[in-house]
Design a protein around this motif. Structure first.
Motif, mmCIF file in Angstrom:
data_model
loop_
_atom_site.group_PDB
_atom_site.id
_atom_site.type_symbol
_atom_site.label_atom_id
_atom_site.label_comp_id
_atom_site.label_asym_id
_atom_site.label_seq_id
_atom_site.Cartn_x
_atom_site.Cartn_y
_atom_site.Cartn_z
ATOM 1 N N UNK A 1 0.804 -1.241 0.000
ATOM 2 C CA UNK A 1 0.000 0.000 0.000
ATOM 3 C C UNK A 1 0.831 1.284 0.000
ATOM 4 N N UNK A 2 2.093 1.218 0.422
ATOM 5 C CA UNK A 2 2.841 2.469 0.582
ATOM 6 C C UNK A 2 4.153 2.503 -0.204
ATOM 7 N N UNK A 3 4.444 3.672 -0.763
ATOM 8 C CA UNK A 3 5.660 3.952 -1.540
ATOM 9 C C UNK A 3 5.932 5.446 -1.396
ATOM 10 N N UNK A 4 7.209 5.820 -1.273
ATOM 11 C CA UNK A 4 7.522 7.267 -1.285
ATOM 12 C C UNK A 4 8.108 7.632 -2.646
ATOM 13 N N UNK A 5 7.309 8.318 -3.450
ATOM 14 C CA UNK A 5 7.704 8.679 -4.822
ATOM 15 C C UNK A 5 8.493 9.989 -4.815
ATOM 16 N N UNK A 6 9.234 10.230 -5.893
ATOM 17 C CA UNK A 6 9.948 11.517 -5.967
ATOM 18 C C UNK A 6 9.010 12.722 -6.123
ATOM 19 N N UNK A 7 7.864 12.511 -6.734
ATOM 20 C CA UNK A 7 6.878 13.573 -7.002
ATOM 21 C C UNK A 7 7.496 14.766 -7.755
ATOM 22 N N UNK A 8 8.361 14.427 -8.713
ATOM 23 C CA UNK A 8 9.070 15.457 -9.469
ATOM 24 C C UNK A 8 8.163 16.503 -10.091
ATOM 25 N N UNK A 9 7.101 16.087 -10.746
ATOM 26 C CA UNK A 9 6.209 17.094 -11.334
ATOM 27 C C UNK A 9 4.958 17.348 -10.512
ATOM 28 N N UNK A 10 4.427 16.339 -9.861
ATOM 29 C CA UNK A 10 3.184 16.634 -9.120
ATOM 30 C C UNK A 10 3.440 17.576 -7.946
ATOM 31 N N UNK A 11 4.669 17.589 -7.426
ATOM 32 C CA UNK A 11 4.938 18.550 -6.342
ATOM 33 C C UNK A 11 4.991 19.987 -6.894
ATOM 34 N N UNK A 12 5.346 20.136 -8.150
ATOM 35 C CA UNK A 12 5.296 21.486 -8.750
ATOM 36 C C UNK A 12 3.838 21.914 -8.893
ATOM 37 N N UNK A 13 3.008 20.983 -9.343
ATOM 38 C CA UNK A 13 1.579 21.301 -9.463
ATOM 39 C C UNK A 13 1.016 21.669 -8.092
ATOM 40 N N UNK A 14 1.403 20.910 -7.073
ATOM 41 C CA UNK A 14 0.888 21.160 -5.729
ATOM 42 C C UNK A 14 1.569 22.354 -5.068
ATOM 43 N N UNK A 15 2.633 22.856 -5.665
ATOM 44 C CA UNK A 15 3.335 24.006 -5.096
ATOM 45 C C UNK A 15 4.015 23.691 -3.780
ATOM 46 N N UNK A 16 4.649 22.525 -3.700
ATOM 47 C CA UNK A 16 5.300 22.175 -2.439
ATOM 48 C C UNK A 16 6.639 21.496 -2.683
ATOM 49 N N UNK A 17 7.364 21.226 -1.606
ATOM 50 C CA UNK A 17 8.664 20.571 -1.725
ATOM 51 C C UNK A 17 8.448 19.133 -2.191
ATOM 52 N N UNK A 18 9.420 18.590 -2.940
ATOM 53 C CA UNK A 18 9.167 17.283 -3.541
ATOM 54 C C UNK A 18 9.408 16.151 -2.547
ATOM 55 N N UNK A 19 8.514 15.170 -2.599
ATOM 56 C CA UNK A 19 8.634 13.951 -1.800
ATOM 57 C C UNK A 19 9.011 14.229 -0.361
ATOM 58 N N UNK A 20 10.060 13.534 0.095
ATOM 59 C CA UNK A 20 10.543 13.770 1.458
ATOM 60 C C UNK A 20 11.874 14.523 1.434
ATOM 61 N N UNK A 21 12.182 15.136 0.292
ATOM 62 C CA UNK A 21 13.456 15.854 0.171
ATOM 63 C C UNK A 21 13.409 17.173 0.927
ATOM 64 N N UNK A 22 14.575 17.605 1.420
ATOM 65 C CA UNK A 22 14.658 18.960 1.958
ATOM 66 C C UNK A 22 14.568 19.954 0.807
ATOM 67 N N UNK A 23 14.412 21.239 1.114
ATOM 68 C CA UNK A 23 14.446 22.236 0.052
ATOM 69 C C UNK A 23 15.802 22.130 -0.623
ATOM 70 N N UNK A 24 15.803 22.190 -1.929
ATOM 71 C CA UNK A 24 17.081 22.078 -2.623
ATOM 72 C C UNK A 24 17.848 23.395 -2.519
ATOM 73 N N UNK A 25 17.126 24.474 -2.656
ATOM 74 C CA UNK A 25 17.722 25.804 -2.513
ATOM 75 C C UNK A 25 16.578 26.757 -2.198
#
Ligand code: ADP
Length: 573
Positions: free
Chosen positions: A417-441
């Protein structure tokens, strides 16, 4: 509004300009002339309409789920993976991001995999392959009396085909290539991406066995085994081999490592997993596919506290949504349909973890962040399992349930049931930081799609700096230049602590956060362990060791500046 200018249709959700740009380029429907004909809100409507139809199969209330699904997407609280957003209600109708295809040791086997890859890429999915079954370079080929070209040469064909097939003109395909650490061609594989322009559509991972990882602690050697004969031919010192992997990864980010025995030990079903999807977060059996979705944690903070009740609601709803996706999916091949429907794997995860921490005034670099990551994923996993069990009671368990380790439950709808995806583009759509990554810059230029560049300043930083009256034009310029606040004089210490970016966080902490999420994730976790430009090969080796010892299923490092990246610091143009 600016976004409307980009979209050409009403910006009914008040999304960021970046989000509008991405949606317009790839997601929103167009007419025959190529003009965008749906708004972002209508796009979510299209997805909700389509996915909620599955409810009718089980006597569910289609209309009420349609509106619940729509609400969580419009609120940007949950988004499914890109293919679900792009292809819902379209004739193509392929909704999954992740596929694994088998590659067998024969020409027909290899070219079957190639053809199947093309079909999957065309439909918007990414493909993972293990090339471990292919006989090594220079091995005999009985049919022709010739010699074999080996896994790496065959991978070039997959790479070239990927170049040629654009996914409906929207994005180029992505692949994962995996080779077992005990394959005779392992050295060539490890260094394959060091040649400029070579295998650009592939991420590479070495499948490391437990035996290899244990032996690499000392002087131990492993046998290299020819997969055609099963016979050993040659031995290598495990520590030296691991050193070569680390050196290549230090130079250019590839290969990553996956801990293949651990992946199989955690897998609740019969069958051997040999590969993962392109970004590594989804190990799958041959011909399996999986659809992903992510909850946006940054939408769930109220007055500095996480809204656990809404999180629980979203988890239940998202599991139901992802299970419905399986029923609405159009599978690109009959084998994929069969493998997927008999196990019904889904991958619910999160995005916006870093933004959530900032809103809760917790530094990503702190022990509290690790503790919260564990608590959060434990909570999500528990509620997701409970929902899958309820769906199992209502709709029936996945067909292979009785042969799975989950049979201790009374019912279970989904094998994972669970996976942690990179969310490379959907996080841009959602306007948030990607996946569980820290802010890149805190400010950076993002290269998106074909060469487009977008300047972004962290809205959270902007807001907090304004509240404190320190957001001057000078600061903005310096931020755009440096990307990080650590070296900027005169800023309050607590702000510096809270706004540490990927390179201001120790590699060990990156791994601890990954391990904390992995502890409660059925599948795997997408995470990049960022290292500063001056990091050494021995730093990389320490990261591998820690990731292995803390129970991660794999690890990927990236040393700043070591190859062309998707994300650039402000001055990295
Ligand atoms: P998104 O944000 O677009 O939903 P993610 O960045 O979370 O996607 O990636 C999830 C998975 O989607 C990847 O591991 C891979 O399987 C697939 N994927 C990502 N990008 C591509 C691509 N360009 N082509 C094909 N598949 C992709």
């Amino acid at each position: 509004r600016e976004a409307k200018r980009y979209l050409g249709v009403a910006d009914d959700l008040k999304l960021s300009v970046n989000a509008a740009e991405v949606l317009k380029k790839r997601y929103l429907l167009r007419d025959e002339r190529g003009d965008v004909v749906e708004t972002p809100g209508e796009m979510f409507g299209r997805v909700a309409d389509h996915i909620s139809k599955a409810e009718s199969k089980y006597g569910g209330d289609v209309e009420s789920y349609r509106s619940l699904f729509l609400q969580m997407m419009r609120n940007l609280e949950f988004l499914p993976n890109s293919p679900t957003l792009m292809n819902s209600r379209l004739e193509l109708g392929q909704l999954s991001a992740c596929f694994v295809l088998p590659v067998t040791d024969s020409l027909p086997g290899i070219f079957d995999a190639l053809k199947n890859m093309a079909l999957i890429h065309q439909s918007g999915g990414g493909t993972g392959f293990s090339f471990s079954r292919l006989r090594p370079k220079d091995d005999v080929v009985r049919a022709t009396g010739g010699v074999a070209s080996g896994p790496v040469s065959f991978m070039r064909i997959f790479d070239t085909a990927t170049d040629v097939i654009k996914q409906g003109g929207r994005r180029r395909g992505a692949n994962m290539g995996i080779l077992r650490v005990d394959h005779p061609d392992i050295m060539e594989f490890i260094e394959a991406k060091e040649r400029p322009g070579f295998l650009e559509n592939f991420n590479l991972s070495v499948a490391a066995t437990d035996e290899f990882m244990e032996k690499s602690r000392g002087e131990g050697e492993i046998d290299l085994i020819n997969p055609r004969t099963g016979l050993a031919g040659g031995r290598l010192k495990a520590a030296e081999l691991l050193g070569l992997i680390a050196t290549s990864a230090w130079r250019g980010g590839d290969p990553g490592i996956i801990f293949i025995d651990r992946i199989n030990a955690a897998h609740p079903l019969p069958g051997e997993i040999e590969a993962t999807n392109p970004c590594g977060e989804q190990p799958l059996l041959p011909y399996e596919s999986c659809n992903l979705g992510s909850i946006n944690l940054s939408r769930l903070v109220r007055k500095g506290e996480l809204d656990w009740d809404r999180l629980a609601e979203l988890v239940s709803l998202a599991v139901r949504f992802l299970d419905d996706v399986i029923d609405m999916n159009r599978f690109p091949l009959p084998q994929i349909e069969e493998a997927t429907l008999s196990r019904r794997k889904i991958g619910l995860g999160v995005m916006g973890f870093a933004d959530m921490l900032i809103q809760m005034n917790i530094s990503y670099a702190s022990p509290q962040a690790v503790a919260l990551a564990e608590k959060l994923m434990g909570f999500i996993s528990e509620h997701a399992r409970a929902q899958s069990a309820r769906l199992g009671e209502e709709r029936g368990s996945f067909p292979l349930f009785d042969s799975s380790r989950l049979r201790g439950w009374s019912a279970m709808r989904n094998a994972t049931v669970t996976t942690i995806a990179p969310t490379g583009t959907i996080s841009i759509i959602a306007g948030t930081s990607s996946g569980i990554e820290p802010l890149f810059a805190l400010a950076f230029v993002r290269r998106v799609l074909e060469g487009a560049r977008l300047l972004e300043v962290s809205p959270l930083f902007e807001k907090m700096a304004m509240e404190r009256g320190i957001y001057t034009p000078d600061l903005k310029v310096e931020l755009a230049w440096r990307g990080s606040v650590q070296e900027i004089a005169g800023l309050p210490q607590d702000l510096k602590e809270l706004f540490r970016t990927a390179l201001d966080i120790s590699a060990q902490q990156h791994v601890r956060i990954q391990a904390a999420f992995q502890k409660y994730t059925d599948n795997a976790v997408s995470k990049t362990v960022n290292l500063p430009a001056e990091a050494t090969v021995s730093d990389v080796l320490q990261v591998y060791r820690l990731a292995y010892d803390l129970g991660c299923k794999g690890v990927t490092v990236f040393r700043y500046g070591s190859r062309s990246q998707v994300l650039y610091l402000g001055n990295g143009e």
